[in-house]
Design a protein around this motif. Structure first.
Motif, PDB file in Angstrom:
ATOM      1  N   LEU A 167       8.494  10.874 -11.691  1.00  0.00           N
ATOM      2  CA  LEU A 167       9.712  11.436 -11.113  1.00  0.00           C
ATOM      3  C   LEU A 167       9.373  12.536 -10.113  1.00  0.00           C
ATOM      4  CD1 LEU A 167      12.803  11.629 -11.058  1.00  0.00           C
ATOM      5  CD2 LEU A 167      12.665  13.232 -12.967  1.00  0.00           C
ATOM      6  N   GLN A 168       8.425  13.393 -10.476  1.00  0.00           N
ATOM      7  CA  GLN A 168       8.014  14.444  -9.541  1.00  0.00           C
ATOM      8  C   GLN A 168       7.425  13.852  -8.267  1.00  0.00           C
ATOM      9  OE1 GLN A 168       8.783  17.585  -9.891  1.00  0.00           O
ATOM     10  NE2 GLN A 168       9.697  17.174 -11.909  1.00  0.00           N
ATOM     11  N   ARG A 169       6.651  12.766  -8.429  1.00  0.00           N
ATOM     12  CA  ARG A 169       6.076  12.116  -7.254  1.00  0.00           C
ATOM     13  C   ARG A 169       7.183  11.569  -6.348  1.00  0.00           C
ATOM     14  NH1 ARG A 169       1.738   9.502  -4.965  1.00  0.00           N
ATOM     15  NH2 ARG A 169       2.148   7.417  -4.092  1.00  0.00           N
ATOM     16  N   ARG A 170       8.218  11.000  -6.980  1.00  0.00           N
ATOM     17  CA  ARG A 170       9.319  10.474  -6.166  1.00  0.00           C
ATOM     18  C   ARG A 170       9.991  11.591  -5.370  1.00  0.00           C
ATOM     19  NH1 ARG A 170      14.591   9.387  -5.563  1.00  0.00           N
ATOM     20  NH2 ARG A 170      15.213   7.226  -5.124  1.00  0.00           N
ATOM     21  N   ARG A 171      10.155  12.753  -5.983  1.00  0.00           N
ATOM     22  CA  ARG A 171      10.776  13.864  -5.272  1.00  0.00           C
ATOM     23  C   ARG A 171       9.895  14.318  -4.103  1.00  0.00           C
ATOM     24  NH1 ARG A 171      12.444  17.106 -10.793  1.00  0.00           N
ATOM     25  NH2 ARG A 171      14.320  15.900 -11.276  1.00  0.00           N
ATOM     26  N   MET A 172       8.580  14.364  -4.335  1.00  0.00           N
ATOM     27  CA  MET A 172       7.686  14.775  -3.261  1.00  0.00           C
ATOM     28  C   MET A 172       7.685  13.754  -2.122  1.00  0.00           C
ATOM     29  SD  MET A 172       6.496  17.722  -4.088  1.00  0.00           S
ATOM     30  CE  MET A 172       8.144  18.011  -4.741  1.00  0.00           C
ATOM     31  N   GLY A 207       0.029   6.722   6.801  1.00  0.00           N
ATOM     32  CA  GLY A 207      -0.147   8.120   7.153  1.00  0.00           C
ATOM     33  C   GLY A 207       0.412   9.101   6.152  1.00  0.00           C
ATOM     34  N   CYS A 208       0.864   8.650   4.997  1.00  0.00           N
ATOM     35  CA  CYS A 208       1.415   9.567   3.993  1.00  0.00           C
ATOM     36  C   CYS A 208       0.299  10.443   3.447  1.00  0.00           C
ATOM     37  CB  CYS A 208       2.079   8.794   2.856  1.00  0.00           C
ATOM     38  SG  CYS A 208       2.785   9.874   1.580  1.00  0.00           S
ATOM     39  N   GLN A 209       0.522  11.741   3.348  1.00  0.00           N
ATOM     40  CA  GLN A 209      -0.511  12.672   2.901  1.00  0.00           C
ATOM     41  C   GLN A 209      -0.815  12.527   1.418  1.00  0.00           C
ATOM     42  OE1 GLN A 209       0.866  16.707   3.297  1.00  0.00           O
ATOM     43  NE2 GLN A 209       2.951  16.234   2.590  1.00  0.00           N
ATOM     44  N   ARG A 210      -0.010  11.784   0.681  1.00  0.00           N
ATOM     45  CA  ARG A 210      -0.257  11.616  -0.749  1.00  0.00           C
ATOM     46  C   ARG A 210      -1.019  10.326  -1.049  1.00  0.00           C
ATOM     47  NH1 ARG A 210       2.403  15.775  -2.719  1.00  0.00           N
ATOM     48  NH2 ARG A 210       4.092  16.564  -1.410  1.00  0.00           N
ATOM     49  N   GLY A 211      -1.549   9.707  -0.022  1.00  0.00           N
ATOM     50  CA  GLY A 211      -2.346   8.510  -0.235  1.00  0.00           C
ATOM     51  C   GLY A 211      -1.523   7.255  -0.121  1.00  0.00           C
ATOM     52  N   HIS A 212      -2.019   6.188  -0.743  1.00  0.00           N
ATOM     53  CA  HIS A 212      -1.384   4.886  -0.608  1.00  0.00           C
ATOM     54  C   HIS A 212      -0.005   4.877  -1.262  1.00  0.00           C
ATOM     55  CE1 HIS A 212      -0.974   0.583  -0.215  1.00  0.00           C
ATOM     56  NE2 HIS A 212      -0.734   0.491  -1.535  1.00  0.00           N
ATOM     57  N   VAL A 213       0.995   4.449  -0.502  1.00  0.00           N
ATOM     58  CA  VAL A 213       2.376   4.321  -0.993  1.00  0.00           C
ATOM     59  C   VAL A 213       2.853   2.927  -0.644  1.00  0.00           C
ATOM     60  CG1 VAL A 213       4.705   5.258  -0.959  1.00  0.00           C
ATOM     61  CG2 VAL A 213       2.758   6.775  -0.525  1.00  0.00           C
ATOM     62  N   THR A 214       3.205   2.140  -1.648  1.00  0.00           N
ATOM     63  CA  THR A 214       3.645   0.770  -1.405  1.00  0.00           C
ATOM     64  C   THR A 214       5.094   0.753  -0.926  1.00  0.00           C
ATOM     65  OG1 THR A 214       4.471   0.459  -3.647  1.00  0.00           O
ATOM     66  CG2 THR A 214       2.131  -0.002  -3.265  1.00  0.00           C
ATOM     67  N   PRO A 215       5.482  -0.301  -0.195  1.00  0.00           N
ATOM     68  CA  PRO A 215       6.894  -0.403   0.215  1.00  0.00           C
ATOM     69  C   PRO A 215       7.854  -0.411  -0.963  1.00  0.00           C
ATOM     70  CG  PRO A 215       5.540  -1.920   1.477  1.00  0.00           C
ATOM     71  CD  PRO A 215       4.648  -1.356   0.404  1.00  0.00           C
ATOM     72  N   ASP A 216       7.412  -1.013  -2.086  1.00  0.00           N
ATOM     73  CA  ASP A 216       8.280  -1.029  -3.263  1.00  0.00           C
ATOM     74  C   ASP A 216       8.586   0.384  -3.761  1.00  0.00           C
ATOM     75  OD1 ASP A 216       8.379  -3.748  -3.202  1.00  0.00           O
ATOM     76  OD2 ASP A 216       6.819  -4.039  -4.726  1.00  0.00           O
ATOM     77  N   GLU A 217       7.726   1.358  -3.390  1.00  0.00           N
ATOM     78  CA  GLU A 217       7.923   2.736  -3.832  1.00  0.00           C
ATOM     79  C   GLU A 217       8.735   3.539  -2.827  1.00  0.00           C
ATOM     80  OE1 GLU A 217       5.221   6.364  -5.766  1.00  0.00           O
ATOM     81  OE2 GLU A 217       4.256   4.729  -4.655  1.00  0.00           O
ATOM     82  N   PHE A 218       8.437   3.418  -1.532  1.00  0.00           N
ATOM     83  CA  PHE A 218       9.130   4.293  -0.585  1.00  0.00           C
ATOM     84  C   PHE A 218      10.405   3.674   0.003  1.00  0.00           C
ATOM     85  CE2 PHE A 218       6.157   2.166   2.411  1.00  0.00           C
ATOM     86  CZ  PHE A 218       7.011   1.792   3.431  1.00  0.00           C
ATOM     87  N   ILE A 219      10.541   2.343   0.023  1.00  0.00           N
ATOM     88  CA  ILE A 219      11.765   1.732   0.558  1.00  0.00           C
ATOM     89  C   ILE A 219      12.997   2.112  -0.280  1.00  0.00           C
ATOM     90  CG2 ILE A 219      12.967  -0.443   0.967  1.00  0.00           C
ATOM     91  CD1 ILE A 219      11.039   0.247   3.153  1.00  0.00           C
TER      92      ILE A 219
END
Length: 805
Positions: free
Chosen positions: A546-551, A591-603
């Motif tokens: 949850l904290q990661r999602r907020r960041m 280019g996300c500073q937190r490393g690899h982020v999948t589309p399923d996570e950021f979309i």
């Protein structure tokens, strides 16, 4: 001695005697006249007292006007209207004028004798000031109800004040009557004395003619005084009769006020004996009026209500005991009594200054029931009748306090329905509401009596289970999921939904009820992410997620699209021509500073924040520019979010991008999901038709996973359908999936719609898909998504795998 009795001497002696008697008589007349003047003065003073004893009249008039104003306000609060409002203003003005009677003359003396009376008059004055401020808005029902509530507490005190004023006037009148009787006796004695003196004087006048004239004149004077005194006495008697009549009139008004009260009333003396009661009290308790004579005790009243059947033995005894407590302590108070027919009676107990008390009885059944309904509504869900969030928290706090020291745990299960939105959107909210009621019934029937089932809103339910273990909570979750997956028959519709559950245990939280519910919600979120129709226990790392999602949300809001995002392209191969006919543009965030982020996570984050509108426009423009440099003039497919339709002007956006990039409209394929079509709104249909009119192709993505998906092919301008990868993944080992794919292909071909199979990973899947008659395929078996430069190279060389088709 002999000379003394000589005739001349006898005449002289007689003359001397008569002269002496005359002088004595005149002196007696003077004294009597002075005494008569004093008697008349006292008589007039007594009559003046009678005229001043208007206390009962003033109190009765004030109380009557108070009750009239209260009745008019009650009617205005119930029905409103300008006539009632004007009547209320008139009654209020009259009542204000009556207040002057309470603060002047003999009434002020009566009030000053007792602090309780002064307090009542003071409170009446304050209430009138309060009502005066409310009169401008008295036509509003809520203001009228507020005025009625403000007046209610003072009604009993004014009745008590009127009763004491009545007694006070009666006492003062008795004193005046005694004074008048005393004056009557004095006057009678003086009159008798005058009469005797007059006889003696007349006898003496026979002795001497010269004295007759003087005596006659004196008698005339006395007779004139007697006549004047007689007239004064007649006036005094008339004043007494008038005063008695006024007192009788006031008693009649007092009786009328008691009879017309909206409340029941009983007044008791210091010996706990009934002084007076009204008919409303007898009617309220079903007691015959003749069974309530003066002198009745509270104990006898209690027995009468039990005998009449209006009170049970228990309720009557309890009310009697509470009232005796107030009597013994000489304190005012209010107690409630429930009658056998369900009515609720409010008993207001008010002690009187000289002992005794006044009790008023009000039927508050409707108000009590309304308050109970309001209290129930404040803590319960109106649709299902289950506890709402407020009551749930109270119960959870109680359960956690009681569980301290127990070996077993307290579990909180957060339950959410799967595909509920589809039911609401396709079948309507009435069916959705019926489904929620049925779900509430099923859940309540599967838990223990001590468990708490609440609805938090929407399709989210929460179950609190005290004294359970982890395994037991898991078994309950499985039973709930299985029960809720069973079909529902709702108004002729067969509805099927699922459920996902998150579970949090008290022993793994230790931070209170709010965090326990939050952790169950986090576990539910994980269960839905894992594919729905399952349950998950809370784990601490879920908080980290949850904290990661907020960041990530913060990073996404601050991202520079041109520098941080890029597009990848995956080819779509036509199975007949064995050529790449299109490429699908897929968004990446390297280019996300937190490393690899999948589309399923950021979309989903972009969707929930609304950033998907700007991000989607950036993807559309970039894909069209890259398509212009691809060999073979292949089409480019771009995914559109429902938010781009709802929050942005998608038609203008597409037109602008095509004009800017120069890409022909027929080379652009826009992929939409079934969630957009679920709205089935005129705006959505109009936008799709306008896009289609531009020459753009419309593809329906993830086809087959939604609710009533086949209807979309007929109602919307769809050129292609992409069969969801979940069917392709198991098509080799699942005959049902193969049958579904075949049915979709056959239906699409009948409607002249192209079909594309997504997620082809193996040669076996490719062969089966081709056998169903599917038009095109897409998947890692041919190529993973590649950057623009690599996809151009891919398109420039032949591929052996295409020959497998």
């Amino acid at each position: 001695m002999g000379s003394l009795f000589a005739p001349g001497s006898r005449r002289a002696f007689a003359f001397h005697l008569l002269k002496t008697l005359l002088i004595g008589t005149i002196a007696a007349f003077a004294i009597a006249a002075a005494y008569l003047s004093l008697v008349i003065y006292e008589r007039q003073a007594s009559i003046g007292k009678i005229s001043r004893y208007d206390v009962a009249w003033s109190a009765s008039q004030g109380m009557n006007e108070y009750l009239r104003l209260s009745q008019r306000l009650t009617a205005l609060a119930a029905s409103g209207g300008e006539p009632l409002k004007a009547d209320v203003q008139l009654r209020f003005d009259i009542l204000k004028s009556r207040l002057n009677l309470f603060t002047s003359g003999q009434f002020q003396t009566f009030v000053s004798e007792a602090p309780e009376r002064e307090d009542t008059v003071r409170r009446l004055s304050e209430l009138l000031k309060e009502l005066d401020a409310m009169m401008a808005r008295i036509g509003e029902p809520e203001v009228a109800r507020s005025a009625v509530r403000s007046m209610a507490p003072l009604e009993t005190d004014l009745i008590g004040l009127a009763s004491e004023a009545n007694q006070y006037s009666a006492i003062q009148m008795a004193k005046v009557d005694n004074e008048l009787l005393r004056l009557h006796g004095n006057f009678s004695a003086v009159a008798v004395g005058f009469f005797l003196c007059s006889l003696a004087f007349i006898g003496l006048l026979g002795w001497h003619n010269r004295l007759l004239t003087h005596t006659y004149d004196a008698l005339n004077t006395v007779n004139a005084d007697l006549r004047r005194t007689s007239k004064d006495l007649e006036g005094a008697n008339a004043a007494v009769l008038e005063a008695n009549h006024a007192l009788a009139t006031q008693n009649g008004l007092f009786d009328a006020a008691l009879s017309n009260m909206s409340h029941g009333l009983c007044m008791f003396d210091a010996d706990q004996r009934l002084i007076v009661s009204n008919g409303k009290f007898a009617t309220m308790y079903g007691v015959p009026p003749e069974s309530l004579p003066p002198g009745t005790t509270p104990e006898e009243l209690k027995l009468s209500s039990i005998k009449a059947g209006s009170s049970t033995q228990q309720s009557a005894e309890l009310a009697y005991w509470k009232q005796q407590q107030l009597i013994d302590n000489r304190k005012p108070g209010i107690l409630l009594q429930k009658l056998t027919d369900g009515r609720i009676i409010s008993v207001s107990h008010q002690p009187m200054e000289r002992g005794g008390w006044v009790a008023t009885y009000e039927d508050i059944t409707e108000r009590h029931q309304a308050e109970e309904r309001i209290a129930h509504m404040a803590r319960h869900d109106p649709l299902t009748g289950l506890p709402n969030r407020l009551l749930l928290r109270e119960r959870l706090e109680q359960i956690l306090m009681q569980s301290h020291g127990h070996q077993k745990d307290t579990a909180v299960l957060c339950l959410d329905l799967d595909n509920f939105k589809n039911v609401n959107d396709t079948l309507g909210h009435p069916i959705g509401d019926a489904l929620l009621r049925e779900v509430a019934s099923r859940v309540s029937g599967l838990v223990r009596e001590d468990d708490v089932v609440a609805r938090l809103g929407g399709d989210e339910f929460l179950i609190v289970q005290p004294a359970v273990g982890r395994d037991e909570a898991g078994r309950v979750a499985r039973r709930l999921i299985e029960a809720l997956e069973q079909p529902y028959q709702l108004d002729g519709h067969l509805v099927v939904v699922g459920a996902s559950i998150g579970i949090a245990l008290e022993s793994e939280t230790k931070t209170g009820p709010d965090d326990l519910v939050k952790n169950a919600d986090l576990a539910l979120y994980r269960a839905k992410s894992d594919g729905r129709g399952t349950y998950q226990f809370y784990k601490p790392e879920m908080d980290d997620r949850l904290q990661r999602r907020r960041m990530l949300e913060l990073d996404l809001r601050a991202a520079d699209f041109d520098k941080e995002f890029e597009l990848a392209f995956q080819p779509i191969i036509n199975l007949q021509s064995k050529a790449v006919t299109a490429v699908e543009a897929l968004l990446r965030w390297p280019g996300c500073q937190r490393g690899h982020v999948t589309p399923d996570e950021f979309i989903p984050i972009a969707e929930s924040t609304g950033l998907i509108v700007q991000l989607g426009a950036w993807v559309l423009e970039g894909a069209c520019r890259q398509a212009m440099s691809l060999p073979g003039k292949v089409n480019v497919a771009v995914n559109l979010s429902p938010s781009q339709f709802r929050r942005g002007n998608i038609v203008d956006t597409v037109s602008t991008v095509l004009a800017m990039t120069g890409l022909p409209a027929e080379r652009l394929e826009l992929e939409i999901t079934e969630s957009l079509l679920l709205d089935d709104s005129k705006e959505t249909l109009l936008a799709l038709n306008r896009l289609h009119a531009l020459g753009v192709l419309i593809s329906l993505d993830d086809f087959g996973t939604g609710y009533s998906s086949l209807s979309y092919l007929r109602n919307f301008p769809v050129d292609k359908v992409k069969i969801d990868r979940s069917f392709i993944a198991e098509i080799a080992g699942n005959r049902d999936h193969m049958a579904i794919v075949s049915a979709i292909v056959n239906l699409a071909h009948a409607l002249e719609i192209t079909t594309i199979a997504e997620g082809v990973e193996t040669e076996e899947q490719l062969l089966i898909v081709r056998a169903t008659g599917c038009d095109a395929v897409q998947g890692h078996f041919f190529s993973a998504p590649k950057p623009a430069a690599q996809i151009r190279k891919y398109l420039e060389k032949p591929h052996d795998r295409l020959t497998l088709a």
